[in-house]
Write a protein that holds these residues in place. Sequence first.
Motif, PDB file in Angstrom:
ATOM      1  N   VAL A  81       0.868  -1.168   0.000  1.00  0.00           N
ATOM      2  CA  VAL A  81       0.000   0.000   0.000  1.00  0.00           C
ATOM      3  C   VAL A  81       0.910   1.224   0.000  1.00  0.00           C
ATOM      4  N   TYR A  82       0.875   1.996  -1.060  1.00  0.00           N
ATOM      5  CA  TYR A  82       1.797   3.121  -1.177  1.00  0.00           C
ATOM      6  C   TYR A  82       1.366   4.256  -0.260  1.00  0.00           C
ATOM      7  N   ASN A  83       2.294   4.721   0.547  1.00  0.00           N
ATOM      8  CA  ASN A  83       2.098   5.883   1.408  1.00  0.00           C
ATOM      9  C   ASN A  83       3.327   6.769   1.258  1.00  0.00           C
ATOM     10  N   GLU A  84       3.122   7.937   0.691  1.00  0.00           N
ATOM     11  CA  GLU A  84       4.262   8.800   0.360  1.00  0.00           C
ATOM     12  C   GLU A  84       5.068   9.191   1.587  1.00  0.00           C
ATOM     13  N   ASN A  85       4.390   9.574   2.666  1.00  0.00           N
ATOM     14  CA  ASN A  85       5.104  10.014   3.867  1.00  0.00           C
ATOM     15  C   ASN A  85       5.955   8.887   4.457  1.00  0.00           C
ATOM     16  N   ASP A  86       5.379   7.687   4.562  1.00  0.00           N
ATOM     17  CA  ASP A  86       6.126   6.543   5.108  1.00  0.00           C
ATOM     18  C   ASP A  86       7.289   6.160   4.198  1.00  0.00           C
ATOM     19  N   THR A  87       7.071   6.239   2.892  1.00  0.00           N
ATOM     20  CA  THR A  87       8.137   5.883   1.949  1.00  0.00           C
ATOM     21  C   THR A  87       9.302   6.847   2.046  1.00  0.00           C
ATOM     22  N   VAL A  88       9.012   8.135   2.081  1.00  0.00           N
ATOM     23  CA  VAL A  88      10.081   9.138   2.198  1.00  0.00           C
ATOM     24  C   VAL A  88      10.826   8.980   3.518  1.00  0.00           C
ATOM     25  N   LEU A  89      10.068   8.751   4.602  1.00  0.00           N
ATOM     26  CA  LEU A  89      10.700   8.565   5.913  1.00  0.00           C
ATOM     27  C   LEU A  89      11.621   7.347   5.892  1.00  0.00           C
ATOM     28  N   ALA A  90      11.185   6.265   5.268  1.00  0.00           N
ATOM     29  CA  ALA A  90      12.007   5.055   5.202  1.00  0.00           C
ATOM     30  C   ALA A  90      13.326   5.322   4.486  1.00  0.00           C
ATOM     31  N   TYR A  91      13.267   6.004   3.350  1.00  0.00           N
ATOM     32  CA  TYR A  91      14.495   6.309   2.607  1.00  0.00           C
ATOM     33  C   TYR A  91      15.416   7.230   3.400  1.00  0.00           C
ATOM     34  N   CYS A  92      14.840   8.196   4.108  1.00  0.00           N
ATOM     35  CA  CYS A  92      15.663   9.124   4.895  1.00  0.00           C
ATOM     36  C   CYS A  92      16.372   8.401   6.038  1.00  0.00           C
ATOM     37  N   ILE A  93      15.649   7.490   6.709  1.00  0.00           N
ATOM     38  CA  ILE A  93      16.256   6.741   7.809  1.00  0.00           C
ATOM     39  C   ILE A  93      17.401   5.877   7.300  1.00  0.00           C
ATOM     40  N   ILE A  94      17.170   5.160   6.201  1.00  0.00           N
ATOM     41  CA  ILE A  94      18.207   4.283   5.653  1.00  0.00           C
ATOM     42  C   ILE A  94      19.416   5.091   5.214  1.00  0.00           C
ATOM     43  N   ALA A  95      19.189   6.237   4.569  1.00  0.00           N
ATOM     44  CA  ALA A  95      20.298   7.085   4.121  1.00  0.00           C
ATOM     45  C   ALA A  95      21.082   7.650   5.296  1.00  0.00           C
ATOM     46  N   ALA A  96      20.368   8.030   6.355  1.00  0.00           N
ATOM     47  CA  ALA A  96      21.049   8.600   7.521  1.00  0.00           C
ATOM     48  C   ALA A  96      22.028   7.603   8.124  1.00  0.00           C
ATOM     49  N   PHE A  97      21.614   6.355   8.254  1.00  0.00           N
ATOM     50  CA  PHE A  97      22.506   5.357   8.839  1.00  0.00           C
ATOM     51  C   PHE A  97      23.627   4.958   7.889  1.00  0.00           C
ATOM     52  N   ALA A  98      23.411   5.104   6.591  1.00  0.00           N
ATOM     53  CA  ALA A  98      24.497   4.847   5.645  1.00  0.00           C
ATOM     54  C   ALA A  98      25.643   5.816   5.873  1.00  0.00           C
ATOM     55  N   PHE A  99      25.325   7.034   6.328  1.00  0.00           N
ATOM     56  CA  PHE A  99      26.360   8.023   6.650  1.00  0.00           C
ATOM     57  C   PHE A  99      26.882   7.857   8.075  1.00  0.00           C
ATOM     58  N   ILE A 100      26.019   7.401   9.000  1.00  0.00           N
ATOM     59  CA  ILE A 100      26.407   7.287  10.409  1.00  0.00           C
ATOM     60  C   ILE A 100      27.353   6.115  10.649  1.00  0.00           C
ATOM     61  N   LEU A 101      27.082   4.979  10.028  1.00  0.00           N
ATOM     62  CA  LEU A 101      27.898   3.791  10.269  1.00  0.00           C
ATOM     63  C   LEU A 101      29.331   4.013   9.810  1.00  0.00           C
ATOM     64  N   PRO A 102      30.318   3.515  10.566  1.00  0.00           N
ATOM     65  CA  PRO A 102      31.721   3.741  10.211  1.00  0.00           C
ATOM     66  C   PRO A 102      32.113   3.014   8.927  1.00  0.00           C
TER      67      PRO A 102
ATOM     68  N   LEU B  15       6.698   3.006  14.237  1.00  0.00           N
ATOM     69  CA  LEU B  15       7.436   1.751  14.298  1.00  0.00           C
ATOM     70  C   LEU B  15       8.809   1.899  13.656  1.00  0.00           C
ATOM     71  N   MET B  16       8.870   2.565  12.499  1.00  0.00           N
ATOM     72  CA  MET B  16      10.164   2.786  11.845  1.00  0.00           C
ATOM     73  C   MET B  16      11.079   3.647  12.705  1.00  0.00           C
ATOM     74  N   VAL B  17      10.524   4.674  13.328  1.00  0.00           N
ATOM     75  CA  VAL B  17      11.328   5.543  14.198  1.00  0.00           C
ATOM     76  C   VAL B  17      11.833   4.758  15.408  1.00  0.00           C
ATOM     77  N   SER B  18      11.006   3.874  15.947  1.00  0.00           N
ATOM     78  CA  SER B  18      11.419   3.060  17.101  1.00  0.00           C
ATOM     79  C   SER B  18      12.558   2.120  16.728  1.00  0.00           C
ATOM     80  N   VAL B  19      12.440   1.464  15.573  1.00  0.00           N
ATOM     81  CA  VAL B  19      13.521   0.585  15.116  1.00  0.00           C
ATOM     82  C   VAL B  19      14.784   1.388  14.865  1.00  0.00           C
ATOM     83  N   ALA B  20      14.642   2.583  14.281  1.00  0.00           N
ATOM     84  CA  ALA B  20      15.804   3.437  14.024  1.00  0.00           C
ATOM     85  C   ALA B  20      16.465   3.879  15.328  1.00  0.00           C
TER      86      ALA B  20
END
Length: 446
Positions: free
Chosen positions: A34-55, A94-99
């Motif tokens: 089920v496409y949800n624009e807000n959840d999709t954008v948030l998911a990509y932002c979280i994944i990208a943030a950790f790609a920069f955070i991880l050593p 839920l995504m924010v909690s996992v993050a």
Amino acid sequence: MFVLLWVAVYVIMFVDIYIDWASVSFLYLGFSYVYNENDTVLAYCIIAAFAFILPVSIRKYSDFFCWMLYLSIFIPSILIVARQGYTSFDASWLMVSVAASFFLVVYIPKMIHFKSYSLIRQVSVTKFFFFFLAFYLAAIAFYVATYREMMSFSGMSEIYDQRARFGSAQTSTLALYLTGWLSNAMNPYLLAIGLFDRTRRWAIALGLVGQILVFMAFAGKMMLVILIVTFGFYFFVLNKGRIATSRLAFGFVALTFSALAILIATNYQPVGPAMDAVALIYMRTLGIQGAMTGVYADAFSVNPLTYWSHANIINMIIDYPYKAPLGYVAGAHLVGGNGFNANANFWATDGVAAYGLAGVVVMGVVLGLLLSLANKVVTPDRLPFAATVSIPFIMSLGNSSLFTSLITGGGLIMVMMIAYGVPQPQAPRKQGVAYREHAISSRLSR
């Protein structure tokens, strides 16, 4: 830049397979779309943030563990939860909690440091390996004697029938424990011994035989995947004694691309061996980890929480609210009946099912503290070996509770092997030089 590139490619291919194939073929297993624009954008932002955070440079065991967790469990969970469309809970929270939980897993080992584990130097490698080998051979003999009448090398179409026979067999508790100990810890340890110590190449054959014997009884597909991943990690990801992060990320790209290539070649309608291959690579190894995070959030939004009573020790204090194991409770909610065991990752089992979104964050603290301890056991010279041995344990976290993975999954045994049984890496083959001399010289140099 290569790390970021491979993460981006991995995400793109993962999403493409999910939308065009998994959500069509496995809707009943929680792979809804089920496409949800807000959840999709948030998911990509979280994944990208950790790609920069991880050593980018992996120097500690916790660094390696977090990268494996990020690629194998975190990314699938975030991407799929954003697309499942459940209304019983807020996917964004839920995504924010996992993050938040993953952030704690990453940063607690950087902030909390324990004293070195002094007992490591009190047991020689030679002595440990001798007693391990004696116990291993006795365990294999006992395991084969227990399951010899039902053992067979099952094809993909026969795996679930073999699993049912295994589940209905009346065996001892020790035999059941040995299934996890052998497949997730002891056999991988022998493979690593043979790979890292050239004087012990025979250990590779012993580990392979042991893993195949357990597969012939339990018929777990992940047992064969473990072999492929272990050898792939050693020969491709390790580069001159160091773990190359870009190669690790590319390994997941290659894994996902292999599934995508099969789907494209079959017009997204694989059958027979092609279907088995795609299901094993994408569904069993990657996708199910993410799907079950949302499934458990949906199931335990209406069912009682366990407050960690699903763990054997805690249920002596807190009553477990169900008659069936946790996986069967979630399976009944998902597909009905009582015969489907919906195993899930530790964020779902120890987090969502135990204490909701707050439980997810709590598990970040628990795992972060455990990794802080692990950093003291795994010194820099032990890191390549420890990483190779612990891959099955990390993979098991995608399908089981952290507490289950530590006890029945062989996690604690794995820690003992890393603490006491690390050989001298790449010991040169010399006539008349024994394994004991390599171990002694390595300890004296340190």
